[in-house]
Write a protein that holds these residues in place. Structure first.
Motif, PDB file in Angstrom:
ATOM      1  N   GLY A   1       0.778  -1.238   0.000  1.00  0.00           N
ATOM      2  CA  GLY A   1       0.000   0.000   0.000  1.00  0.00           C
ATOM      3  C   GLY A   1       0.805   1.282   0.000  1.00  0.00           C
TER       4      GLY A   1
ATOM      5  N   GLU B   1      -1.126   4.159  -1.683  1.00  0.00           N
ATOM      6  CA  GLU B   1      -2.232   4.700  -0.890  1.00  0.00           C
ATOM      7  C   GLU B   1      -1.719   5.598   0.235  1.00  0.00           C
ATOM      8  OE1 GLU B   1      -3.664   2.004  -3.564  1.00  0.00           O
ATOM      9  OE2 GLU B   1      -2.054   1.595  -2.130  1.00  0.00           O
TER      10      GLU B   1
ATOM     11  N   LYS C   1      -0.715   8.898  -1.320  1.00  0.00           N
ATOM     12  CA  LYS C   1      -1.910   9.714  -1.555  1.00  0.00           C
ATOM     13  C   LYS C   1      -2.387  10.370  -0.254  1.00  0.00           C
ATOM     14  CE  LYS C   1      -3.865   7.075  -5.452  1.00  0.00           C
ATOM     15  NZ  LYS C   1      -5.020   6.238  -5.865  1.00  0.00           N
TER      16      LYS C   1
ATOM     17  N   LEU D   1      -2.979  -3.655   1.398  1.00  0.00           N
ATOM     18  CA  LEU D   1      -4.245  -3.817   0.688  1.00  0.00           C
ATOM     19  C   LEU D   1      -4.887  -5.160   0.970  1.00  0.00           C
ATOM     20  CD1 LEU D   1      -3.139  -2.290  -2.732  1.00  0.00           C
ATOM     21  CD2 LEU D   1      -4.254  -1.144  -0.797  1.00  0.00           C
TER      22      LEU D   1
ATOM     23  N   THR E   1      -4.599  -0.359   8.050  1.00  0.00           N
ATOM     24  CA  THR E   1      -5.793  -0.894   7.395  1.00  0.00           C
ATOM     25  C   THR E   1      -6.255  -2.120   8.181  1.00  0.00           C
ATOM     26  OG1 THR E   1      -4.349  -2.160   5.898  1.00  0.00           O
ATOM     27  CG2 THR E   1      -5.191  -0.060   5.094  1.00  0.00           C
TER      28      THR E   1
ATOM     29  N   GLY F   1      -7.091   0.694   0.986  1.00  0.00           N
ATOM     30  CA  GLY F   1      -7.301   1.516  -0.197  1.00  0.00           C
ATOM     31  C   GLY F   1      -7.983   2.839   0.061  1.00  0.00           C
ATOM     32  N   ASP F   2      -8.439   3.072   1.295  1.00  0.00           N
ATOM     33  CA  ASP F   2      -9.164   4.305   1.624  1.00  0.00           C
ATOM     34  C   ASP F   2      -8.173   5.366   2.096  1.00  0.00           C
ATOM     35  OD1 ASP F   2     -10.847   6.286   2.495  1.00  0.00           O
ATOM     36  OD2 ASP F   2     -12.048   5.013   3.819  1.00  0.00           O
ATOM     37  N   ASP F   3      -7.533   6.038   1.149  1.00  0.00           N
ATOM     38  CA  ASP F   3      -6.502   7.012   1.517  1.00  0.00           C
ATOM     39  C   ASP F   3      -7.087   8.244   2.198  1.00  0.00           C
ATOM     40  OD1 ASP F   3      -6.648   9.244  -0.873  1.00  0.00           O
ATOM     41  OD2 ASP F   3      -7.080   7.239  -1.613  1.00  0.00           O
TER      42      ASP F   3
END
Length: 369
Positions: free
Chosen positions: A204, A207, A210, A276, A298, A316-318
């Motif tokens: 990740g 992510e 980001k 991820l 995560t 994946g939820d940055d």
């Protein structure tokens, strides 16, 4: 006890680390441990570096002649050493060890599942795990639930044993923190956020990059990103492209391969697991918490077992990752709360805890004779 640890893993991943660290703990505790590895692999090399007794076995092969040769070697080893416990850390070859157990070789068979991929729940696989294996070890609650509900493994045969961490090696190092922050130019007023892990898409990095870019856009000026890792499945060229794309290359440092990992972790203010998927064992997370750094993660694999819910986000939820990191930077009570919860968690996840839980399993199996 006489123990075979079957570590037919090609890469030195978390599964291999779990198995080899356990083997070392058992050997240091006075048990007769033989590590069965794949020849000329990183796990084989690491086991030998640690002074463990290793024997290479070609049990991952699809070649019938080579597999027959490996079977003959296993039979010879069983007759020569008469192990009390055989612990298989990979699925390849597990069926073979099960057949040999049914052929009246008197050892207790343990299957340790350190992989996040769920095993098939067909009739044969359920029989193999529930009736042939004497115990199944899992490293996180999600996998435990799968074995209970889908694999129909008896609750008495299922053991949840998280990996432990060597607290003599991994602890907060103030001197190391000062040294690393000076080496990489981290200022005293800068909040250093770090990810410890190999360069692989699963970890990740994109992510997290980001999320850091979001923080900067939101006005967080005194932040630095420290990527503690080196080229493996993905090289640093890809990392650099992402850093340029999201315009944070000027506040990001890549460590490269380091021997002073504890000092690098200690240089952080906040650690991150941005994976991820996977993280069935989460070696890096344990090392970060052992070094008394707070952790944002995560919610994959074992992470909900060891990290408070308020510090977790979906993979994946940055955007949510950025929110949690902002809270870690600005909310002192949040940090102190996480610090206390990490301390409580790590009080039960040292090397001795790992060893003792495993010894309890092994001795319990042998006492059933």
């Amino acid at each position: 006890m006489k123990i075979f640890q079957v570590i037919n893993v090609r890469w030195f991943n978390a599964t291999a680390w779990y198995a080899i660290y356990l083997s070392k703990l058992l050997a240091d505790d006075g048990h007769d441990v033989i590590v069965l590895t794949l020849e000329n692999t990183d796990p084989d090399k690491k086991a030998r570096e640690l002074g463990l007794k290793t024997i290479p076995l070609d049990i991952n092969t699809n070649n019938p002649l080579r597999l027959a040769k490996a079977c003959s070697k296993i039979v010879s080893l069983l007759r020569q050493h008469e192990p009390d416990i055989v612990n298989c850390h990979r699925g390849e070859g597990f069926f073979l060890w099960g057949l040999l157990k049914l052929a009246n070789f008197e050892y207790k068979l343990v299957r340790t599942r350190g992989d996040q991929r769920l095993p098939r729940s067909d009739i044969f696989n359920r029989w193999l795990h529930a009736s042939v294996a004497d115990a199944v070890v899992v490293t996180n609650r999600r996998m435990a639930q799968h074995f209970l509900e889908k694999m129909k493994t008896p609750e008495s045969a299922l053991w949840l044993i998280h990996g432990g961490v060597d607290k003599k090696r991994f602890h907060f190092d103030e001197t190391g923190r000062i040294k690393i922050r000076a080496e990489f130019g981290f200022q005293s007023d800068e909040h250093v956020i770090g990810l410890l892990g190999r360069f692989d898409r699963v970890k990740g990095h994109l992510e997290l990059i980001k999320a850091i870019a979001r923080l900067r856009d939101q006005g967080q000026k005194n932040i630095r990103l420290f990527l503690i890792g080196f080229d493996t499945a993905m090289d640093s060229t890809q990392i650099q492209q992402w850093l340029q794309e999201y315009a944070i290359e000027d506040i990001t440092t890549i460590s490269g391969k380091r021997k002073d990992v504890t000092a690098c972790i200690s240089a952080l203010d906040t650690g991150v697991v941005a994976s991820l998927w996977s993280e069935a064992i989460a070696r890096a997370a344990l090392e970060i918490m052992a070094c008394q750094r707070i952790l944002i993660s995560t919610d994959v694999g074992v992470m909900p077992d060891i990290v408070p819910q308020e510090a977790l986000t979906a993979p994946g939820d940055d955007a949510t990752m950025a929110t949690l990191l902002a809270k870690a930077i600005t909310d002192r009570q949040f940090r102190e709360r996480l610090q206390e919860q990490h301390k409580s968690t790590m009080s039960q996840l040292g090397g001795n805890d790992f060893l003792n839980r495993t010894i309890n399993l092994y001795t319990g199996l042998l006492e059933k004779n």
